[in-house]
Structures are given as C-alpha cells and as structure tokens.
Design an enzyme around this catalytic site. Structure first.
Site, PDB file in Angstrom:
ATOM      1  CG  ASP A 145      -2.340   0.509   0.970  1.00 41.16           C
ATOM      2  OD1 ASP A 145      -2.382   1.718   0.632  1.00 41.16           O
ATOM      3  OD2 ASP A 145      -3.370  -0.414   0.868  1.00 41.16           O
TER       4      ASP A 145
ATOM      5  CG  HIS B 223      -5.354   3.362   0.943  1.00 42.58           C
ATOM      6  ND1 HIS B 223      -5.074   2.047   0.688  1.00 42.58           N
ATOM      7  CD2 HIS B 223      -6.629   3.419   0.474  1.00 42.58           C
ATOM      8  CE1 HIS B 223      -6.193   1.370   0.028  1.00 42.58           C
ATOM      9  NE2 HIS B 223      -7.051   2.258   0.149  1.00 42.58           N
TER      10      HIS B 223
ATOM     11  CB  SER C 220      -9.476   0.021  -0.183  1.00 44.78           C
ATOM     12  OG  SER C 220      -8.827   0.364  -1.535  1.00 44.78           O
TER      13      SER C 220
END
Length: 658
Positions: A188, A246, A431
C-alpha cells in the site's frame, strides 16, 4: 521406506501442532488462544447427585497392564470404592478416562479415587461456560457519542437484523486471538508506525516505490516503509488531493493492537503486519508492485532479504483490464509457496473486477453495506470469492452512520496527529473490505499454519453466510446482474456476482480448526506395479484420526480411468479390490470420515502396465529343427513380437501420458 518415514514424520508434526499450538509454543497462551476474561463467570454449584471426574491410572501398575490402552475403569475402581453407580465416560488417553457416579460430589469422588494405589491422579470434571474475549478498546463498543460512528466497530460484531454483514469476529476470537508467528503484509502507501494502535504490531518493511515522480519521500527504494503522504497538486497526473493515509487505515483493520484500552480492535488481533510501500503520488506501477509481492512472500531477496515473510498479502489496489501474464505468474508462484493473496475487487460502481483481483488464485473481495446488499461502488463478477463489509452511509447529510472505523492521520500532506477515521473522515471502499478478509485469513492460519491458499479460500467460501434477499435501502433494488457497460448501484448479491456469500470470521476460523483435526486418508497398494488383468488390494489401514475420535466410515471412488479398471465389491470398507483391464493411468480417491463427521480425502495415481505378449514357437516343417536350432518361421514370429513390445513400451515414439 523413505515414503513411510515421511508419512510418520508428518503424523508426528501434526501431533506436535495439536499438543503445542500452531505457533510452536507452550499450550497456554502463545498459540493465540483466547485469554481468560478479567472477571470469570461464576462457576455453577456442583450437583451432589452427579459426580464427574477424570482419572489417570499409574504407569506400571497392575491396573495399567490390565487395561492395555483401552481404559474401562468403572467396574474395577467402582468395586474398590464400593460404588455400584460408577459408569465409564470418555476415553481420554491410554491410561486416562472420565467416570461418573451418583450419591457424592465430584470433589469427593476425585479425592477417594486419588487415594487408591493404582491411580496417578483424579480431578473433578468442572463445568466450563462459553466466554468470548470482548476487547476493551473504547471504539469497539456500540452507542458511542462524539464524532466517532455511533455504532462503533459494527462490522466486527455478531450479525443481527440491522448489521446483516457483520463478520462475528468474537466467535473467531473465542477460538484464537491470532499468533504473532503469522504475518500479513499490506502492499500500500506505507504505514505511520507512530500510531498508538500500531505500536509493536509492525515488522520492518520496505519501500518499493522506485520512480521519483511518485515517490513523495524524495528518494527511491529503501528500507523505510513509513508513509510520507501521497498528496498531489493540480500539476500531477491525478489532480489535486490530500494525503490518504490509505496504508495506515488498511493496517489498522488487519492488526491494530487490541484489548489495550485505547482506540480500536483489529480483526487479526495478535497477528503481525508487514508494511510494504508500493503506492505514492497518483498510485504505483506494476513492476514495483510485483517485485514487492515476491519480496513480501519470501520469494525474492532483492534488494535485501525479508526477515519476516508473510503468509498473507493484502492488495487494496488495482486498475481496469484483464489479468496480465506478469501477475498471473507471480500469484501462481506465491500460491505454490503457501502465500494467500487477498485483493480488493475495485470501486467502479458495479463494473467488472479489477486487475489483479481478476487473476486466478487470489481471494477477490467485494463490498457490502451493513444490510448485506452490495454497496453501490463495489465491483462484481464471477472472479469474486467472498464479500465483506466495506462501509456505507445511510444518510445524504450529516455524519456517516456505517463507515469502517480504523487508524488514520490528520495531516493534509505530511503526517500530523494520529487519529481514527470517523463519521466525517470516513473509510469506505473495497480497499477496506479486503483487509477484513486478510485479517480473518491470519486468524485461520494461526489455528492451522499448514493450510494451503486453495484450502484457505475453500474454507472461507464454505463457511460464508448466504446473502439476504430483502432490506435494501434503495427502492426497487433487484438482484445484481453480470457486469456490463451500465453502472450497478445497490443490488442483492448472488453467488455469481459477489462470491460465495458474506464473510463469517467465526465460521472460517472454526473450519480451519476442524481441518486441523480432520482424519488422514492413507492409501496403500498390495502391488505398486500392476499389469493389465491383475487384481490388487487397496487398503486404508494407515489412515488416522485425532485422539478421542474413531473412524466412522470409508468411501472409495475411481475418479479417472473407468475404462481401464473397476472397483470390485463394497466401496465403503477399509479395503477394496481394483480389477485392472488395460494399460494406462487410473486415479483412486479415498475419503475417511471420523466420529465427529469430519472427513478428509486423498487420491492415488496408479499406472497399469501392458500385459506381456506370449509368443509360442511354431512347429518346424517336417517336425525337424532338433538340437536347439531356430527355424526361420520361429525367428520371424519372434521379430514380430519384439516389434509389438517396442510399440507398447513406455517412452515409445508417439506415446504420451494422458
């Protein structure tokens, strides 16, 4: 003898796993079992009319020699204690058994038995009650106030009429709270390791972002997997945006420090997280991502060796397009190495599943609303393996009610204060559905680290709960249909669009536990080199069951080569006869079921050789040819036979295994 030694070594290792726990440590806590709750439930009072004890006979005693591995102690011990009511209970070992009696308490019976010379020990069989380990993290609870979601971490709790898609993590934690020996990698944006709910939960990772245009940290690949921020401006290809943090959000969902009195709980609780940075400004590139996948799974040592190879990779990333050969090969290699790859399906409002979620061998995850319907933005398609909560709002204005609360940061560009996503700074998307599944897989592997990726996927799907067919918020919602050019918002999931069902973490971990305890199915052949026309015996005598269980049934099946051989007689016994007819390869499958209805199958490939050609010598003209001389007719027949044998021999030109 080599194969037999390997089989017994495997059985020994399985026994050690059962005795010491999946992590290889002592049985108490390190294997990931649930810890004792701070305030244990009050034990029910003993029933004085129903004594239950567990007793072990002393090794070398006369009674131990008498029982010889099959304890039936009620009669012998009952006579010594003058207790006619003594009854046999479960056999718990070669010299251990439970017993029942009436007229006294369990403690009294245990004391009397322990005083006998042939008894090593005797203890009461106490009652236990089911106690799930509910974490004390303040954001886990319901009915919260402030800007956090009122429903807290709704997605981890047991499902009900309101939270249909909740995964029931507490049922999974009652079996295991995860093992620190299992690592889940997040590929990520990197992770902010200073977040208090990630402290002590991260292995040293690596930064694989190699292009300076997207690196955001001013350099290329290095050993620093922290997230510098992925903010961008109007001058960047993706336009202006604040940093997403994220990777930090994904890491918290998988393995936030749990039961530490602060913040949130992570699905995987005690599993470790390996941050691997592959995304920078405007995303990342396939060559960096695939290199990171191989490194994270322990396949590549470039640029450095990974000291903590992951058993699970979480890829909350993707782009449109079919699965390329590059991803296909990398995922196949990882699967062969025992690494499960979990990938988000994508957020293109019901269009086709993104790459690499559409690659063979991955666990592709679609997103659900709290009501169990497909959340509007989630992609769908036949490649999806399972669906999990992805976060949604049931209101157009004001605070979001059903986001996925997780770890994040307040910084707009570079890291600022560590916070949690809330009803205004929401975490929504496939996600975040994917790491919920990845954390569950970490729990499954904590129970049985031998599970192969295909077995993990099958257990997830087998234990999944069915999708609801009512309760949609959108008026006129219908069943989801195969993806096409048109968008699909909220719809009722089907098994061909959203996977096998809704993730059930408790059921998946229970399936892993049951697989660990399932019997073995071993096939032995009376002849390893059968010839067409032979009949050989297939035996299941080497099959085993876990302690305390017995074999309840066998089932033999010929899965390949029905034109070459047949199973003769009953196919539900400990042995069966295979009658061969012609040369070729057949495959026989044996399924063994134990007394708890757990079963396991194995297959054996058997090569049947062609029967030899028998050639008789023709009589010589006139009856001559004495003295051992070969006549021309006999020689011609022998030559023809040699040609036949040459054509039928293995490896002959033009022949191949089917």
């Amino acid at each position: 003898m080599v194969f037999r030694s390997i089989r017994w070594l495997g059985l020994l290792l399985a026994a050690l796993v059962l005795a010491w726990g999946p992590g290889g440590s002592a049985p108490a806590q390190a294997a990931g079992g649930p810890r004792q709750a701070a305030a244990a439930p009050r034990a029910p009072a003993e029933d004085p009319d129903d004594a239950r004890v567990i007793v072990k006979v002393r090794s070398g005693s006369a009674m131990a020699l008498e029982v010889a591995g099959r304890p039936r102690l009620a009669g012998r011990l009952g006579r010594q204690l003058a207790l006619a009511s003594m009854q046999d209970g479960h056999v718990l070992g070669r010299r251990t058994q439970s017993l029942r009696a009436r007229g006294l308490s369990s403690s009294q019976l245990a004391a009397r038995l322990a005083a006998l010379p042939d008894v090593e020990w005797a203890v009461p069989a106490r009652r236990k009650t089911f106690t799930a380990v509910v974490p004390n993290d303040p954001f886990y609870a319901d009915h919260l106030t402030g800007i956090t979601p009122v429903v807290g971490q709704w997605y981890l709790r047991a499902p009900d009429a309101t939270r249909m898609s909740a995964i029931d993590a507490e049922a999974a934690w009652a079996i295991t709270t995860g093992s620190g020996a299992i690592t889940v990698a997040t590929l990520d944006t990197g992770v902010i390791g200073s977040h208090p709910d990630l402290a002590g939960k991260l292995h040293p990772g690596y930064d694989f972002v190699s292009r300076s245009s997207s690196s955001a940290d001013g350099n290329g690949r290095d050993a620093d997997a922290s997230d510098p921020g992925d903010w961008s401006t109007t001058a960047d290809s993706c336009g202006a945006a604040d940093s997403s943090w994220h990777g930090t959000q994904v890491a918290g969902l998988i393995g936030a420090a749990t039961d530490n009195g602060i913040g949130m709980a992570g699905v995987g609780r005690n599993v470790m997280v390996l941050p691997v940075r592959v995304l920078g400004k405007c995303g990342g590139f396939d060559d960096d991502i695939i290199a990171a996948m191989r490194w994270a799974g322990g396949l590549g040592s470039s640029p450095v060796a990974n000291a903590h190879p992951a058993r699970v990779l979480n890829l909350s990333l993707g782009s449109s397009g079919s699965c390329s050969a590059a991803y296909r090969d990398a995922i196949a290699e990882l699967s062969a190495a025992g690494v499960s790859v979990v990938v988000a399906a994508g957020n293109d409002t019901g269009h086709a599943v993104n790459e690499p979620a559409n690659c063979p061998g991955v666990i592709a995850v679609a997103g659900l609303r709290h009501a169990g319907t497909k959340v509007g933005y989630s992609n769908i398609g036949p490649e999806v393996a399972i669906a999990a909560p992805a976060g949604n709002c049931v209101n157009d204005t004001g605070p979001c009610l059903y986001p996925l609360l997780t770890t994040t940061n307040a910084g707009k560009t570079t890291p600022g204060a560590n916070i949690y996503s809330d009803s205004f700074q929401t975490s929504l998307g496939t996600s975040f559905a994917a790491p919920i599944v990845a954390g569950t897989v970490g729990l499954m592997l904590s129970v049985d680290p031998r599970m192969a990726p295909a077995e993990v996927k099958a257990a997830l799907q087998r234990s999944a709960r069915p999708f609801p067919t009512s309760g949609a918020q959108e008026a006129g919602a219908t069943a989801c249909h195969p993806p096409g050019a048109a968008e699909q918002n909220e719809c009722y999931c089907t098994t061909s669009t959203c996977g096998a069902g809704m993730l059930d973490a408790g059921g998946a971990v229970a399936a892993a536990r049951d697989a660990l305890l399932a019997p073995t199915a071993a096939i032995a052949l009376s002849s390893g080199s059968p010839v067409a026309g032979d009949s050989i015996t297939l035996s299941a005598g080497g099959s085993t069951v876990s302690e305390g269980r017995t074999i309840a049934g066998y089932q033999w099946t010929l899965t390949r080569g029905a034109d070459l051989a047949a199973l003769v007689g009953a196919t539900d016994g400990a042995s069966v006869t295979l009658a061969t007819r012609a040369a070729g390869e057949v495959v026989v499958q044996l399924t063994v079921t134990d007394s708890t209805n757990a079963s396991r199958s194995s297959s054996q490939s058997i090569t049947i050789a062609a029967a030899p050609v028998v050639v008789s010598a023709p009589a010589e003209p006139g009856g001559g040819g004495g003295g051992g001389a070969l006549g021309w007719g006999w020689i011609a027949g022998l030559a023809a036979a040699v040609r036949v044998l040459a054509r039928s021999a293995p490896g002959a030109a033009g022949a191949g295994r089917r």
